[in-house]
Write a protein that holds these residues in place. Structure first.
Motif, PDB file in Angstrom:
ATOM      1  N   LEU A 223      -0.452 -18.009 -35.365  1.00  0.00           N
ATOM      2  CA  LEU A 223      -1.570 -16.966 -34.142  1.00  0.00           C
ATOM      3  C   LEU A 223      -2.323 -15.940 -34.166  1.00  0.00           C
ATOM      4  CD1 LEU A 223      -3.599 -18.136 -31.884  1.00  0.00           C
ATOM      5  CD2 LEU A 223      -1.024 -17.731 -30.399  1.00  0.00           C
ATOM      6  N   ALA A 224      -3.207 -15.457 -34.888  1.00  0.00           N
ATOM      7  CA  ALA A 224      -3.065 -13.893 -34.083  1.00  0.00           C
ATOM      8  C   ALA A 224      -4.491 -13.851 -33.041  1.00  0.00           C
ATOM      9  CB  ALA A 224      -4.673 -13.275 -35.636  1.00  0.00           C
ATOM     10  N   THR A 225      -4.806 -12.817 -32.539  1.00  0.00           N
ATOM     11  CA  THR A 225      -5.677 -12.596 -30.857  1.00  0.00           C
ATOM     12  C   THR A 225      -6.045 -11.245 -31.284  1.00  0.00           C
ATOM     13  OG1 THR A 225      -3.911 -12.072 -29.911  1.00  0.00           O
ATOM     14  CG2 THR A 225      -4.248 -14.895 -30.060  1.00  0.00           C
ATOM     15  N   HIS A 226      -7.500 -11.119 -30.328  1.00  0.00           N
ATOM     16  CA  HIS A 226      -7.963 -10.322 -30.381  1.00  0.00           C
ATOM     17  C   HIS A 226      -8.742 -10.237 -28.911  1.00  0.00           C
ATOM     18  CE1 HIS A 226     -11.958  -7.447 -30.154  1.00  0.00           C
ATOM     19  NE2 HIS A 226     -10.763  -6.621 -30.299  1.00  0.00           N
ATOM     20  N   MET A 227      -8.158  -9.409 -28.299  1.00  0.00           N
ATOM     21  CA  MET A 227      -8.018  -9.632 -26.474  1.00  0.00           C
ATOM     22  C   MET A 227      -9.148  -8.841 -25.993  1.00  0.00           C
ATOM     23  SD  MET A 227      -4.723 -10.467 -24.762  1.00  0.00           S
ATOM     24  CE  MET A 227      -4.890 -11.207 -23.267  1.00  0.00           C
ATOM     25  N   THR A 228     -10.472  -8.612 -25.346  1.00  0.00           N
ATOM     26  CA  THR A 228     -10.706  -7.726 -24.658  1.00  0.00           C
ATOM     27  C   THR A 228     -10.890  -8.166 -23.545  1.00  0.00           C
ATOM     28  OG1 THR A 228     -13.135  -8.659 -25.244  1.00  0.00           O
ATOM     29  CG2 THR A 228     -11.901  -7.387 -27.398  1.00  0.00           C
ATOM     30  N   VAL A 229     -11.020  -6.851 -22.549  1.00  0.00           N
ATOM     31  CA  VAL A 229     -11.519  -7.170 -21.154  1.00  0.00           C
ATOM     32  C   VAL A 229     -12.779  -6.310 -20.689  1.00  0.00           C
ATOM     33  CG1 VAL A 229     -10.526  -6.896 -18.366  1.00  0.00           C
ATOM     34  CG2 VAL A 229      -8.707  -7.439 -20.489  1.00  0.00           C
ATOM     35  N   LYS A 230     -14.170  -6.763 -19.648  1.00  0.00           N
ATOM     36  CA  LYS A 230     -14.829  -6.207 -19.552  1.00  0.00           C
ATOM     37  C   LYS A 230     -14.820  -6.286 -18.050  1.00  0.00           C
ATOM     38  CE  LYS A 230     -17.935  -6.262 -23.799  1.00  0.00           C
ATOM     39  NZ  LYS A 230     -18.908  -6.869 -24.295  1.00  0.00           N
ATOM     40  N   GLU A 240      -8.078  -3.599 -24.696  1.00  0.00           N
ATOM     41  CA  GLU A 240      -8.382  -4.054 -25.286  1.00  0.00           C
ATOM     42  C   GLU A 240      -7.467  -4.479 -26.418  1.00  0.00           C
ATOM     43  OE1 GLU A 240     -11.636  -4.032 -29.473  1.00  0.00           O
ATOM     44  OE2 GLU A 240     -10.972  -2.492 -28.248  1.00  0.00           O
ATOM     45  N   ASN A 241      -6.809  -5.704 -26.976  1.00  0.00           N
ATOM     46  CA  ASN A 241      -5.282  -5.284 -27.822  1.00  0.00           C
ATOM     47  C   ASN A 241      -5.622  -6.956 -28.672  1.00  0.00           C
ATOM     48  OD1 ASN A 241      -2.269  -4.908 -27.793  1.00  0.00           O
ATOM     49  ND2 ASN A 241      -2.063  -6.835 -26.982  1.00  0.00           N
ATOM     50  N   ARG A 242      -4.971  -6.389 -30.041  1.00  0.00           N
ATOM     51  CA  ARG A 242      -4.974  -7.600 -31.114  1.00  0.00           C
ATOM     52  C   ARG A 242      -3.767  -7.677 -31.384  1.00  0.00           C
ATOM     53  NH1 ARG A 242     -10.196  -6.856 -34.215  1.00  0.00           N
ATOM     54  NH2 ARG A 242     -11.262  -5.345 -33.346  1.00  0.00           N
ATOM     55  N   SER A 252       2.332 -27.034 -25.898  1.00  0.00           N
ATOM     56  CA  SER A 252       3.067 -25.204 -24.639  1.00  0.00           C
ATOM     57  C   SER A 252       2.250 -24.783 -24.718  1.00  0.00           C
ATOM     58  CB  SER A 252       4.202 -25.276 -25.813  1.00  0.00           C
ATOM     59  OG  SER A 252       3.736 -25.116 -26.847  1.00  0.00           O
ATOM     60  N   ASN A 253       1.933 -23.883 -23.564  1.00  0.00           N
ATOM     61  CA  ASN A 253       1.840 -22.867 -23.267  1.00  0.00           C
ATOM     62  C   ASN A 253       2.554 -21.002 -22.893  1.00  0.00           C
ATOM     63  OD1 ASN A 253       1.919 -21.697 -20.098  1.00  0.00           O
ATOM     64  ND2 ASN A 253       2.492 -24.339 -19.874  1.00  0.00           N
ATOM     65  N   PHE A 254       1.774 -19.787 -22.704  1.00  0.00           N
ATOM     66  CA  PHE A 254       2.387 -19.199 -22.085  1.00  0.00           C
ATOM     67  C   PHE A 254       1.489 -18.216 -22.499  1.00  0.00           C
ATOM     68  CE2 PHE A 254       0.755 -17.548 -27.076  1.00  0.00           C
ATOM     69  CZ  PHE A 254       0.658 -16.653 -27.645  1.00  0.00           C
ATOM     70  N   ASN A 255       1.662 -17.353 -21.976  1.00  0.00           N
ATOM     71  CA  ASN A 255       1.050 -16.520 -21.050  1.00  0.00           C
ATOM     72  C   ASN A 255       0.878 -14.769 -22.324  1.00  0.00           C
ATOM     73  OD1 ASN A 255       0.247 -17.280 -18.712  1.00  0.00           O
ATOM     74  ND2 ASN A 255       1.853 -15.208 -18.046  1.00  0.00           N
ATOM     75  N   LEU A 256      -0.455 -14.631 -22.733  1.00  0.00           N
ATOM     76  CA  LEU A 256      -0.492 -14.100 -24.027  1.00  0.00           C
ATOM     77  C   LEU A 256      -0.978 -12.515 -23.249  1.00  0.00           C
ATOM     78  CD1 LEU A 256      -1.017 -13.264 -26.783  1.00  0.00           C
ATOM     79  CD2 LEU A 256      -3.537 -13.277 -26.603  1.00  0.00           C
ATOM     80  N   GLY A 257      -0.337 -11.462 -23.115  1.00  0.00           N
ATOM     81  CA  GLY A 257      -0.348 -10.052 -22.219  1.00  0.00           C
ATOM     82  C   GLY A 257      -0.941  -9.390 -22.871  1.00  0.00           C
ATOM     83  N   ALA A 276      -9.245 -16.080 -31.323  1.00  0.00           N
ATOM     84  CA  ALA A 276      -7.809 -16.299 -31.748  1.00  0.00           C
ATOM     85  C   ALA A 276      -8.272 -17.253 -32.717  1.00  0.00           C
ATOM     86  CB  ALA A 276      -7.475 -17.313 -30.745  1.00  0.00           C
ATOM     87  N   TYR A 277      -7.098 -16.714 -33.978  1.00  0.00           N
ATOM     88  CA  TYR A 277      -6.910 -17.563 -35.050  1.00  0.00           C
ATOM     89  C   TYR A 277      -5.960 -18.441 -35.435  1.00  0.00           C
ATOM     90  CZ  TYR A 277     -11.775 -14.689 -35.968  1.00  0.00           C
ATOM     91  OH  TYR A 277     -12.479 -13.989 -35.660  1.00  0.00           O
ATOM     92  N   GLY A 278      -5.700 -19.437 -36.021  1.00  0.00           N
ATOM     93  CA  GLY A 278      -4.479 -19.823 -36.391  1.00  0.00           C
ATOM     94  C   GLY A 278      -4.738 -20.087 -37.972  1.00  0.00           C
ATOM     95  N   GLN A 279      -3.640 -20.443 -38.544  1.00  0.00           N
ATOM     96  CA  GLN A 279      -2.608 -20.443 -39.982  1.00  0.00           C
ATOM     97  C   GLN A 279      -3.469 -19.812 -40.665  1.00  0.00           C
ATOM     98  OE1 GLN A 279      -0.208 -23.591 -40.232  1.00  0.00           O
ATOM     99  NE2 GLN A 279      -0.832 -21.896 -42.511  1.00  0.00           N
ATOM    100  N   LYS A 280      -2.990 -19.061 -41.787  1.00  0.00           N
ATOM    101  CA  LYS A 280      -3.639 -18.151 -42.577  1.00  0.00           C
ATOM    102  C   LYS A 280      -4.118 -18.718 -44.202  1.00  0.00           C
ATOM    103  CE  LYS A 280      -1.325 -13.715 -41.892  1.00  0.00           C
ATOM    104  NZ  LYS A 280      -0.445 -13.170 -43.020  1.00  0.00           N
TER     105      LYS A 280
END
Length: 357
Positions: A223-230, A240-242, A252-257, A276-280
């Motif tokens: 799992l890879a993520t690019h988070m942005t807040v506006k 912003e965070n990657r 399942s669930n979790f808090n991505l920070g 969000a992206y999954g499985q290369k």
């Protein structure tokens, strides 16, 4: 967000899932060894954890050999737990405080019968036997969890663990053997939902979080993520965070920070977006760019968005509790300046009054 862990992890099995050993004291040593006995219906016999294919309603007995090489008897406690995902985006197979996700239909502990502890005489080896039971219905997915083996601490061990300074040192260490049950080798595809967003604090550091849920009974790998807040109604990205290399357990669930890294959090309404992206998969069209500018192709992609609000009192509490936020002493400087100014005015008035006399 990567948290600082105060324990060492000794890997018995890698590849994202499997048996591992966690040691929570530098002085800890294992007094027993664990060896799973792999059965014929193991999907990959090169793995040293259980990954079994069973038919509906099938029961099977599994064996884990426990060995004690010490001169004293050892009592080994065992506990069955469903797999969860922690706040670092890492799958956990051991007992923990993470609540089961609402989408979890088949909790592993409900389909395993096993003794809670086993006594190992000195220099002996004993089989730990457990019975698994596949649900009596067609099921496309994976029931995932683990068996945690931990030595039961005796009273004399507890008393002797106090050092010369009077500080009690609690040595806890365990083996965790992953246990996966499935009816088919094709278990479907993962999904990803953004359930909730907001602001919180972890280890006295403020972050924006998005609660990610994998509601399907299958792993979400790489799992890879690019988070942005506006700010709501604005185009400028405030935060912003990657992140890359994460994994989610089935159901399942979790808090991505997204850590604020010392920035003060302002009250207001915000919009969190997670790409969000999954499985290369080098043959897929979805491209994720990591923080170093490197491009990777992925099989899955999700565009997630959620609005949230930070109220004034919440922002104030988070900023005051964040050890990385520089304290704002502007009001104090203004007060000191006003007091000095008042003192100067009083001195001038006093001198003029006495000069006239």
């Amino acid at each position: 967000m990567k948290l600082l862990n105060k324990f060492f992890v000794c890997i018995i099995l890698l590849t994202g899932i499997g048996a591992f050993t966690s040691i929570t004291s530098e002085a800890a040593e294992f007094n027993f060894a664990v060896t799973p006995q792999i059965p014929d219906n193991q999907l990959d016999k090169s793995k040293t954890y259980f990954d079994l294919q069973l038919s509906a309603d099938q029961q099977q007995e599994l064996t884990v050999n426990l060995r004690n090489d010490t001169d004293q008897e050892v009592v080994v406690e065992a506990q069955i737990s469903s797999a969860t995902t922690n706040s670092n985006g890492v799958v956990e197979y051991s007992k923990n405080e993470i609540k089961p996700d609402p989408s979890l239909v088949f909790d592993l502990k409900d389909y395993v019968e096993a003794p809670s502890e086993l006594l190992l005489p000195p220099h002996s080896e004993s089989p730990y036997k457990l019975t698994i039971h596949m649900p009596n219905e067609a099921f496309k997915g994976i029931i995932a969890g683990g068996i945690t083996f931990q030595e039961k601490i005796r009273e004399d061990q507890t008393s002797s663990s106090t050092n010369t300074t009077g500080l009690a040192i609690k040595n806890e260490y365990s083996y965790v053997v992953a246990l996966l049950m499935r009816q088919e080798t094709d278990n479907g595809i993962p999904d990803l939902k953004l359930v909730k967003a907001g602001a919180d604090q972890v280890n006295a550091r403020t972050l924006i979080y998005g609660n990610l849920q994998n509601p399907n009974p299958v792993y979400l790998n790489q799992l890879a993520t690019h988070m942005t807040v506006k700010a709501k109604g604005k185009d400028e990205v405030v935060y912003e965070n990657r992140q890359t290399g994460m994994q989610m357990a089935p159901n399942s669930n979790f808090n991505l920070g997204l850590p604020l890294n010392g920035e003060r959090l302002s009250p207001g309404k915000y919009v969190l977006k997670i790409d969000a992206y999954g499985q290369k998969d080098e043959n897929s069209a979805f491209i994720f760019v990591d923080s170093d500018g490197k491009e990777e192709h992925y099989q899955y992609n999700w565009q997630l968005e959620k609005e949230f609000e930070v109220k004034a009192d919440e922002a104030r509490k988070l900023n005051e509790g964040d050890v990385t936020v520089k304290k704002d002493f502007t009001w104090l400087y203004i007060l000191i300046g006003l007091l000095l100014l008042l003192l100067i005015v009083l001195v001038i008035w006093y001198r003029k009054k006495h000069a006239k006399k």
